[in-house]
Design an enzyme around this catalytic site. Structure first.
Site, PDB file in Angstrom:
ATOM      1  N   CYS A  40       0.815  -1.206   0.000  1.00  0.00           N
ATOM      2  CA  CYS A  40       0.000   0.000   0.000  1.00  0.00           C
ATOM      3  C   CYS A  40       0.847   1.254   0.000  1.00  0.00           C
ATOM      4  O   CYS A  40       2.043   1.225   0.279  1.00  0.00           O
ATOM      5  CB  CYS A  40      -0.872   0.039   1.252  1.00  0.00           C
ATOM      6  SG  CYS A  40      -1.950  -1.376   1.403  1.00  0.00           S
ATOM      7  N   GLY A  66       0.198   0.232  -5.129  1.00  0.00           N
ATOM      8  CA  GLY A  66      -1.069  -0.490  -5.018  1.00  0.00           C
ATOM      9  C   GLY A  66      -1.990  -0.066  -6.133  1.00  0.00           C
ATOM     10  O   GLY A  66      -2.258   1.120  -6.291  1.00  0.00           O
ATOM     11  N   ASN A 141      -0.106   1.237   5.656  1.00  0.00           N
ATOM     12  CA  ASN A 141       0.828   0.532   4.794  1.00  0.00           C
ATOM     13  C   ASN A 141       1.642  -0.392   5.678  1.00  0.00           C
ATOM     14  O   ASN A 141       2.275   0.062   6.626  1.00  0.00           O
ATOM     15  CB  ASN A 141       1.745   1.526   4.074  1.00  0.00           C
ATOM     16  CG  ASN A 141       2.862   0.849   3.286  1.00  0.00           C
ATOM     17  OD1 ASN A 141       3.932   1.404   3.109  1.00  0.00           O
ATOM     18  ND2 ASN A 141       2.631  -0.356   2.795  1.00  0.00           N
ATOM     19  N   GLY A 142       1.614  -1.670   5.347  1.00  0.00           N
ATOM     20  CA  GLY A 142       2.335  -2.638   6.155  1.00  0.00           C
ATOM     21  C   GLY A 142       1.424  -3.793   6.478  1.00  0.00           C
ATOM     22  O   GLY A 142       0.329  -3.915   5.915  1.00  0.00           O
ATOM     23  N   TYR A 281      12.854  -3.210  -5.099  1.00  0.00           N
ATOM     24  CA  TYR A 281      11.747  -3.235  -6.052  1.00  0.00           C
ATOM     25  C   TYR A 281      10.646  -2.230  -5.786  1.00  0.00           C
ATOM     26  O   TYR A 281      10.106  -1.629  -6.708  1.00  0.00           O
ATOM     27  CB  TYR A 281      11.121  -4.644  -6.056  1.00  0.00           C
ATOM     28  CG  TYR A 281       9.823  -4.706  -6.813  1.00  0.00           C
ATOM     29  CD1 TYR A 281       9.817  -4.775  -8.205  1.00  0.00           C
ATOM     30  CD2 TYR A 281       8.596  -4.651  -6.151  1.00  0.00           C
ATOM     31  CE1 TYR A 281       8.629  -4.799  -8.908  1.00  0.00           C
ATOM     32  CE2 TYR A 281       7.402  -4.676  -6.854  1.00  0.00           C
ATOM     33  CZ  TYR A 281       7.429  -4.747  -8.227  1.00  0.00           C
ATOM     34  OH  TYR A 281       6.258  -4.760  -8.924  1.00  0.00           O
TER      35      TYR A 281
HETATM   36  P1  AMP Z   1       8.398 -13.451 -11.103  1.00  0.00           P
HETATM   37  O1  AMP Z   1       8.019 -13.223 -12.521  1.00  0.00           O
HETATM   38  O2  AMP Z   1       7.349 -14.184 -10.346  1.00  0.00           O
HETATM   39  O3  AMP Z   1       9.738 -14.102 -10.942  1.00  0.00           O
HETATM   40  O4  AMP Z   1       8.489 -12.039 -10.408  1.00  0.00           O
HETATM   41  C1  AMP Z   1       9.585 -11.228 -10.656  1.00  0.00           C
HETATM   42  C2  AMP Z   1       9.151  -9.926 -11.232  1.00  0.00           C
HETATM   43  O5  AMP Z   1       8.146  -9.331 -10.431  1.00  0.00           O
HETATM   44  C3  AMP Z   1      10.316  -8.986 -11.307  1.00  0.00           C
HETATM   45  O6  AMP Z   1      10.327  -8.385 -12.584  1.00  0.00           O
HETATM   46  C4  AMP Z   1      10.049  -7.959 -10.224  1.00  0.00           C
HETATM   47  O7  AMP Z   1      10.295  -6.662 -10.718  1.00  0.00           O
HETATM   48  C5  AMP Z   1       8.605  -8.123  -9.866  1.00  0.00           C
HETATM   49  N1  AMP Z   1       8.393  -8.229  -8.403  1.00  0.00           N
HETATM   50  C6  AMP Z   1       9.216  -8.705  -7.489  1.00  0.00           C
HETATM   51  N2  AMP Z   1       8.645  -8.666  -6.266  1.00  0.00           N
HETATM   52  C7  AMP Z   1       7.429  -8.164  -6.416  1.00  0.00           C
HETATM   53  C8  AMP Z   1       6.345  -7.866  -5.528  1.00  0.00           C
HETATM   54  N3  AMP Z   1       6.418  -8.103  -4.239  1.00  0.00           N
HETATM   55  N4  AMP Z   1       5.228  -7.333  -6.052  1.00  0.00           N
HETATM   56  C9  AMP Z   1       5.139  -7.098  -7.348  1.00  0.00           C
HETATM   57  N5  AMP Z   1       6.118  -7.369  -8.228  1.00  0.00           N
HETATM   58  C10 AMP Z   1       7.254  -7.893  -7.787  1.00  0.00           C
END
Ligand code: AMP
Length: 509
Positions: A40, A66, A141-142, A281
């Site tokens: 969030c 979000g 947020n959290g 990220y």
């Molecule tokens: P994946 O495709 O499941 O390996 O997710 C990796 C991708 O999702 C990377 O390009 C990251 O930039 C992004 N990512 C990593 N952690 C998160 C997160 N908690 N929420 C949303 N996107 C994420």
């Protein structure tokens, strides 16, 4: 709605923020199953004639935090007004008539992402309740790690919960406190919480910000036209031309009212543990988090990656957008040309922020396309910020090969994610984390890359200016990589899974 109304804030009083002038200048610096996890962003402003419109702009800058729902609660000196909707900020709050329904000089807002099942209107924040002390709105947020336990205790005690979010327990705890002063009630409520919380709250008299004792999620203080602003990231201050003042300290509760600002630090001080994933990220690269430019940290992660695991290639290609700053750092350090080998369609949301795996996979294809001109016949090194399930990397590697790349090497500007997060970053349980269930070689094979490497944990710390990770004082919440959770995980360890208490409501709204 509220019987203890205060004068209208439209008058725009010039507020004394209660901070000494030098400080002002010193700036450069589930068990429930319906999910208790949230990613969030929060925003709040006190005493400004255009509070709701400014809040909407701030939330727009926080949209990356979000994308499923957004809400604003305002107070006009006599009444609270609330608009909470599913969808993007712009879908709802770009419309003048919606802002017109949010009059008043004080407002708090929230953008929200949640996992499956919780995308229901009654969970959209800020949550609002009428308490004995008057109206109270809270944006969180959290994620609380004892939210479920508290929820069960409160329900046993007779509380009637309207939502399935852990945030609602905060409303009930404040409501049940026997203390006479609102701030004391609020502090008493916070004492019961375990986990991560950056809160912005609104009463008929006050804007209140609070950050958990470890400062896991960010919260900053800014100022516009003499009016204080509390928000998750500095990029939300930039968008409205507000001035960044300082970060809210871990464990600090800051209260703004007509008399100025008061800062409370009721918790015993602990070494802070801000979440390192904000740098990897989550936060926007143009934000300053904990006094560090997110962009510069990401570039330093990329440079460190080049130091640790470079191979001979023709071009460095970022996975847009999340891998771009690290790829810049990698290219600068290695001297290998930087090329945009993947073009992103900007009209598709973040891949991950889609509730189901099938939609997520579809999303990856919709989002990226190979730029043949940059990669054909070349040996390329792809840089992304992190690997979670491997969905993105697998598709991108295939896309690069189809686009004519001769060799495809994959590098991640963070260490392997081995453990789930319980503090508001949505990551799957261990079974869904590719690195938790596969060796490096297995992952390389699944992804289809010629080579695969992750940033080391020590390297991540070195890139941030430390000698390495000190296990006795880790400095950051880095549990996703190390398993060193910074708080108790009460809900995980003490509560047996049981049927949902709110199952009848789960699909409603
Ligand atoms: P994946 O495709 O499941 O390996 O997710 C990796 C991708 O999702 C990377 O390009 C990251 O930039 C992004 N990512 C990593 N952690 C998160 C997160 N908690 N929420 C949303 N996107 C994420």
């Amino acid at each position: 709605m509220d019987e203890t109304a205060t004068p209208d804030h439209h008058a725009q009083p010039k507020l004394n923020l209660g901070l000494p002038e030098p400080a002002l200048r010193d700036l450069d610096l589930d068990l429930d199953g319906d999910t208790l996890r949230e990613e969030c962003g929060v925003f709040g402003i006190f005493g400004h004639s255009e509070a709701a419109a400014i809040t909407a702009l701030g939330l727009h800058a926080l949209q990356h935090r979000g994308q499923e729902a957004a809400g604003i609660v305002s107070y006009d000196g006599a009444r609270f007004h609330s608009e909470r909707r599913l969808g993007l900020v712009g879908d709802t709050f770009s419309r003048g008539e919606v802002i017109d329904r949010l009059p008043g000089g004080t407002a708090v807002g929230h953008v929200r992402y949640s996992t499956t099942g919780a995308t229901i209107l009654r969970n959209v924040q800020p949550l609002f309740a009428e308490l004995a002390t008057g109206g109270f709105a809270v944006g969180h947020n959290g994620n609380l790690t004892n939210g479920l336990l508290l929820r069960r205790e409160l329900i046993r005690g007779g509380a009637m919960m309207q939502s399935t979010t852990d945030t609602e327990v905060i409303l009930h705890l404040v409501a049940q406190s026997k203390r006479s002063q609102f701030v004391d009630r609020f502090i008493e409520a916070l004492r019961a919480l375990e986990g991560a919380y950056s809160l912005v709250c609104l009463t008929n008299k006050k804007l209140i910000g609070a950050r958990d004792p470890l400062g896991i999620r960010p919260l900053v203080l800014g100022e516009l036209d003499g009016c204080p602003i509390l928000t998750s990231e500095t990029c939300a201050l930039d968008i409205i031309g507000a001035r960044y003042i300082r970060d809210i300290d871990p464990g600090e509760i800051i209260v703004f009212d007509e008399s100025g600002a008061q800062s409370h630090k009721p918790f015993p001080p602990k070494p802070p543990r801000p979440c390192i994933f904000e740098y990897i990220y989550f936060a926007r690269p143009d934000s300053i988090v904990g006094g560090r430019s997110v962009y510069e940290v990401r570039k330093a992660f990329g440079a460190q990656l080049a130091r640790e695991s470079h191979v001979d290639v023709d071009v460095v290609v970022p996975v847009p957008d999340s891998g771009v700053p690290a790829a810049v750092g990698y290219a600068q350090h290695s001297g290998v040309p930087f090329e945009l080998g993947i073009i992103r369609n900007h009209y598709v949301g973040r891949t991950f922020i889609q509730p189901t795996q099938s939609i997520r996979e579809y999303g990856v294809r919709m989002k990226h396309n190979a730029n043949r001109a940059a990669i054909e016949g070349k040996r390329i090194i792809l840089i992304d910020d992190s690997l979670v399930r491997g969905t993105t990397s697998k598709k991108i590697v295939r896309m690069m090969r189809d686009g004519g790349a001769r060799e495809v090497h994959f590098r991640l500007a963070s260490p392997p994610i081995l453990y789930p997060d319980y503090y508001g970053i949505d990551l799957p349980d261990r079974g869904g984390l590719l690195a938790a269930t596969h060796s490096l070689e297995e992952m390389r094979e699944i992804i289809g890359a010629d080579s695969l490497a992750f940033l080391s944990v020590d390297g991540m710390y070195r890139a941030m200016g430390f000698a390495g990770r000190d296990p006795a004082n880790p400095k950051f919440a880095d549990h996703c990589f190390t398993g060193a959770y910074p708080t108790h995980l009460t809900d995980q360890t003490q509560i047996e899974p049981q049927p949902r208490q709110l199952s009848l409501l789960a699909e409603a709204s």
